[in-house]
Design a protein around this motif. Sequence first.
Motif, PDB file in Angstrom:
ATOM      1  N   ALA A 270       0.857  -1.200   0.000  1.00 52.60           N
ATOM      2  CA  ALA A 270       0.000   0.000   0.000  1.00 52.60           C
ATOM      3  C   ALA A 270       0.889   1.244   0.000  1.00 52.60           C
ATOM      4  O   ALA A 270       0.572   2.242  -0.674  1.00 52.60           O
ATOM      5  CB  ALA A 270      -0.925  -0.012   1.211  1.00 52.60           C
ATOM      6  N   GLU A 271       2.006   1.177   0.732  1.00 55.13           N
ATOM      7  CA  GLU A 271       2.938   2.329   0.750  1.00 55.13           C
ATOM      8  C   GLU A 271       3.591   2.490  -0.626  1.00 55.13           C
ATOM      9  O   GLU A 271       3.680   3.602  -1.162  1.00 55.13           O
ATOM     10  CB  GLU A 271       3.996   2.122   1.846  1.00 55.13           C
ATOM     11  CG  GLU A 271       3.400   2.302   3.247  1.00 55.13           C
ATOM     12  CD  GLU A 271       4.235   1.674   4.365  1.00 55.13           C
ATOM     13  OE1 GLU A 271       5.427   1.344   4.129  1.00 55.13           O
ATOM     14  OE2 GLU A 271       3.691   1.508   5.470  1.00 55.13           O
ATOM     15  N   THR A 272       4.021   1.370  -1.206  1.00 53.86           N
ATOM     16  CA  THR A 272       4.676   1.426  -2.530  1.00 53.86           C
ATOM     17  C   THR A 272       3.761   2.053  -3.584  1.00 53.86           C
ATOM     18  O   THR A 272       4.206   2.805  -4.445  1.00 53.86           O
ATOM     19  CB  THR A 272       5.048  -0.005  -2.980  1.00 53.86           C
ATOM     20  OG1 THR A 272       5.874  -0.569  -1.986  1.00 53.86           O
ATOM     21  CG2 THR A 272       5.752  -0.030  -4.325  1.00 53.86           C
ATOM     22  N   TYR A 273       2.458   1.696  -3.505  1.00 55.30           N
ATOM     23  CA  TYR A 273       1.524   2.176  -4.530  1.00 55.30           C
ATOM     24  C   TYR A 273       0.814   3.475  -4.123  1.00 55.30           C
ATOM     25  O   TYR A 273      -0.042   3.976  -4.861  1.00 55.30           O
ATOM     26  CB  TYR A 273       0.508   1.078  -4.882  1.00 55.30           C
ATOM     27  CG  TYR A 273       1.159  -0.079  -5.628  1.00 55.30           C
ATOM     28  CD1 TYR A 273       1.580   0.071  -6.947  1.00 55.30           C
ATOM     29  CD2 TYR A 273       1.382  -1.304  -5.002  1.00 55.30           C
ATOM     30  CE1 TYR A 273       2.193  -0.979  -7.624  1.00 55.30           C
ATOM     31  CE2 TYR A 273       1.999  -2.353  -5.679  1.00 55.30           C
ATOM     32  CZ  TYR A 273       2.406  -2.187  -6.988  1.00 55.30           C
ATOM     33  OH  TYR A 273       3.016  -3.216  -7.653  1.00 55.30           O
ATOM     34  N   GLY A 274       1.163   3.986  -2.927  1.00 62.29           N
ATOM     35  CA  GLY A 274       0.647   5.296  -2.522  1.00 62.29           C
ATOM     36  C   GLY A 274      -0.846   5.328  -2.276  1.00 62.29           C
ATOM     37  O   GLY A 274      -1.509   6.316  -2.619  1.00 62.29           O
ATOM     38  N   VAL A 275      -1.384   4.249  -1.663  1.00 60.28           N
ATOM     39  CA  VAL A 275      -2.836   4.220  -1.452  1.00 60.28           C
ATOM     40  C   VAL A 275      -3.211   4.037   0.029  1.00 60.28           C
ATOM     41  O   VAL A 275      -4.365   3.719   0.333  1.00 60.28           O
ATOM     42  CB  VAL A 275      -3.496   3.091  -2.302  1.00 60.28           C
ATOM     43  CG1 VAL A 275      -3.423   3.403  -3.784  1.00 60.28           C
ATOM     44  CG2 VAL A 275      -2.854   1.728  -2.008  1.00 60.28           C
ATOM     45  N   THR A 276      -2.257   4.256   0.935  1.00 53.80           N
ATOM     46  CA  THR A 276      -2.522   3.951   2.363  1.00 53.80           C
ATOM     47  C   THR A 276      -3.744   4.713   2.896  1.00 53.80           C
ATOM     48  O   THR A 276      -4.450   4.187   3.750  1.00 53.80           O
ATOM     49  CB  THR A 276      -1.301   4.293   3.238  1.00 53.80           C
ATOM     50  OG1 THR A 276      -0.858   5.595   2.882  1.00 53.80           O
ATOM     51  CG2 THR A 276      -0.164   3.307   3.076  1.00 53.80           C
ATOM     52  N   ASP A 277      -3.989   5.908   2.391  1.00 55.78           N
ATOM     53  CA  ASP A 277      -5.104   6.699   2.937  1.00 55.78           C
ATOM     54  C   ASP A 277      -6.471   6.151   2.544  1.00 55.78           C
ATOM     55  O   ASP A 277      -7.485   6.546   3.115  1.00 55.78           O
ATOM     56  CB  ASP A 277      -4.969   8.174   2.478  1.00 55.78           C
ATOM     57  CG  ASP A 277      -4.877   8.283   0.957  1.00 55.78           C
ATOM     58  OD1 ASP A 277      -4.426   7.301   0.315  1.00 55.78           O
ATOM     59  OD2 ASP A 277      -5.275   9.325   0.409  1.00 55.78           O
ATOM     60  N   ARG A 278      -6.526   5.217   1.578  1.00 56.45           N
ATOM     61  CA  ARG A 278      -7.832   4.680   1.166  1.00 56.45           C
ATOM     62  C   ARG A 278      -7.928   3.167   1.384  1.00 56.45           C
ATOM     63  O   ARG A 278      -8.811   2.508   0.845  1.00 56.45           O
ATOM     64  CB  ARG A 278      -8.096   5.018  -0.308  1.00 56.45           C
ATOM     65  CG  ARG A 278      -8.419   6.498  -0.492  1.00 56.45           C
ATOM     66  CD  ARG A 278      -8.874   6.789  -1.898  1.00 56.45           C
ATOM     67  NE  ARG A 278      -7.773   6.712  -2.840  1.00 56.45           N
ATOM     68  CZ  ARG A 278      -7.860   6.243  -4.073  1.00 56.45           C
ATOM     69  NH1 ARG A 278      -9.006   5.783  -4.530  1.00 56.45           N
ATOM     70  NH2 ARG A 278      -6.804   6.223  -4.863  1.00 56.45           N
ATOM     71  N   VAL A 279      -6.977   2.639   2.204  1.00 54.40           N
ATOM     72  CA  VAL A 279      -6.984   1.192   2.438  1.00 54.40           C
ATOM     73  C   VAL A 279      -7.092   0.908   3.924  1.00 54.40           C
ATOM     74  O   VAL A 279      -6.408   1.522   4.737  1.00 54.40           O
ATOM     75  CB  VAL A 279      -5.666   0.555   1.928  1.00 54.40           C
ATOM     76  CG1 VAL A 279      -5.570  -0.906   2.352  1.00 54.40           C
ATOM     77  CG2 VAL A 279      -5.579   0.650   0.422  1.00 54.40           C
ATOM     78  N   GLU A 280      -7.981  -0.053   4.244  1.00 46.42           N
ATOM     79  CA  GLU A 280      -8.024  -0.574   5.609  1.00 46.42           C
ATOM     80  C   GLU A 280      -7.591  -2.037   5.534  1.00 46.42           C
ATOM     81  O   GLU A 280      -8.070  -2.784   4.673  1.00 46.42           O
ATOM     82  CB  GLU A 280      -9.465  -0.469   6.136  1.00 46.42           C
ATOM     83  CG  GLU A 280      -9.623  -0.934   7.568  1.00 46.42           C
ATOM     84  CD  GLU A 280     -11.104  -1.113   7.928  1.00 46.42           C
ATOM     85  OE1 GLU A 280     -11.392  -2.017   8.727  1.00 46.42           O
ATOM     86  OE2 GLU A 280     -11.952  -0.381   7.367  1.00 46.42           O
ATOM     87  N   LEU A 281      -6.657  -2.411   6.423  1.00 48.87           N
ATOM     88  CA  LEU A 281      -6.202  -3.806   6.443  1.00 48.87           C
ATOM     89  C   LEU A 281      -6.933  -4.505   7.581  1.00 48.87           C
ATOM     90  O   LEU A 281      -6.861  -4.073   8.734  1.00 48.87           O
ATOM     91  CB  LEU A 281      -4.684  -3.860   6.634  1.00 48.87           C
ATOM     92  CG  LEU A 281      -3.902  -3.107   5.547  1.00 48.87           C
ATOM     93  CD1 LEU A 281      -2.417  -3.122   5.840  1.00 48.87           C
ATOM     94  CD2 LEU A 281      -4.179  -3.695   4.165  1.00 48.87           C
ATOM     95  N   HIS A 282      -7.645  -5.565   7.249  1.00 48.27           N
ATOM     96  CA  HIS A 282      -8.547  -6.204   8.216  1.00 48.27           C
ATOM     97  C   HIS A 282      -8.130  -7.664   8.416  1.00 48.27           C
ATOM     98  O   HIS A 282      -8.381  -8.500   7.551  1.00 48.27           O
ATOM     99  CB  HIS A 282      -9.979  -6.119   7.670  1.00 48.27           C
ATOM    100  CG  HIS A 282     -11.023  -6.493   8.655  1.00 48.27           C
ATOM    101  ND1 HIS A 282     -12.075  -5.675   8.980  1.00 48.27           N
ATOM    102  CD2 HIS A 282     -11.169  -7.595   9.414  1.00 48.27           C
ATOM    103  CE1 HIS A 282     -12.820  -6.270   9.881  1.00 48.27           C
ATOM    104  NE2 HIS A 282     -12.299  -7.449  10.157  1.00 48.27           N
TER     105      HIS A 282
END
Length: 348
Positions: free
Chosen positions: A222-234
């Motif tokens: 998620a960090e590599t692809y720059g999407v951490t702000d729209r991802v929740e890891l469950h």
Amino acid sequence: MYESAIQPPVVDPTPIFELFRGSYGSELLTAAVAHFDLFGCLSERPMTLEELGDQLGLQPRPANVLVTALRAMDLLQQRDGKLCLTALASEHLVPGSRLDCGDYLSLAAQSPGVMSMVDLLKSNKPLGAEGDSGTAFIYRDGAKSAMDAEASARHFTLALAGRAKNVAPALAEVLPIGDAETLLDLGGGTGIYSYALLQKNPQLAAVVFDRPDVLKVAQEFAETYGVTDRVELHPGNMFADPLPQNVDAVLLSNILHDWDVPECKQLIRRCVEALKPGGRLFIHDVFLNDSLDGPLPIALYSAALFSLTEGRAYSEAEYRSWMTEAGLASKAKVPTLVHCGVIEGVVK
Ligand SMILES: C[S@@+](CC[C@H](N)C(=O)[O-])C[C@H]1O[C@@H](n2cnc3c(N)ncnc32)[C@H](O)[C@@H]1O
């Protein structure tokens, strides 16, 4: 600068996957000839799949995988619901026939790959199920899983990224995500498929649901692809734990092929329960012909899935029947890459 998950490969990598899976073909063929006398059996009389399985001591899943591959190789055919030999197999694989090549194939009878395949076919248990390592790719309560130890979870998850990186751009291109705002990626692994969809669809947020050690890799991606702000890891067990509810879409990418039929039906039911009215389930996977006689690359991949997991490749008709049973209206399959495709099911 973040990486792109939606930039497609310049050259289609499918031939590499086909070459890699080729060994399953020679293992199954040699096992059929040298260990199960399958062609001798069927030369006596045509049999149903169930009769043949009983005769060879094979449970339905291994019988299905072996017979599907031999049909895809044009060695077996089905007539009036019964399996019989093709002209190729009749002339060249029936023991004692004038032009029988069986002894030649039996040169590989004791090779490690063939011996291991024979054990798996007889036991109907995936590799690692009875050892300390645990099974790859699947987790069930009470069984040892390689996805619940940090090093092996990382190893197998990164391995799948080798395919996902190539296929995700195609999935993001063709998946009709529309105005969906929430996506549940069940068994999402690295999350690459979700991340491609996030890069493509700015309104979308995703929940990647998987085992805790797998999600450590998903966080890095998620960090590599720059999407951490729209991802929740469950983290959780997709069969037993509550799933996020009221989502617009669920993605099952390369999940159902890891499980036997009852688990597939259970997972589809759970996905439908998680969806909003009118929500959509996307099954992204490979598909056998509805007649379960090919195509050969999928039949060989089915043997790989059979060896490593509790599943096999399924046909579009099989998936559609489970979707219908769960209350979904399914649409036509759309191809992605590396033999994969996606079927959309809408909650009625
Ligand atoms: C074959 S991989 C697919 C990964 C990814 N969706 C893809 O298409 O590459 C199967 C995934 O399901 C996860 N998984 C297996 N059993 C699970 C369970 N009971 N609960 C949650 N996740 C599970 C595995 O950890 C793994 O990441």
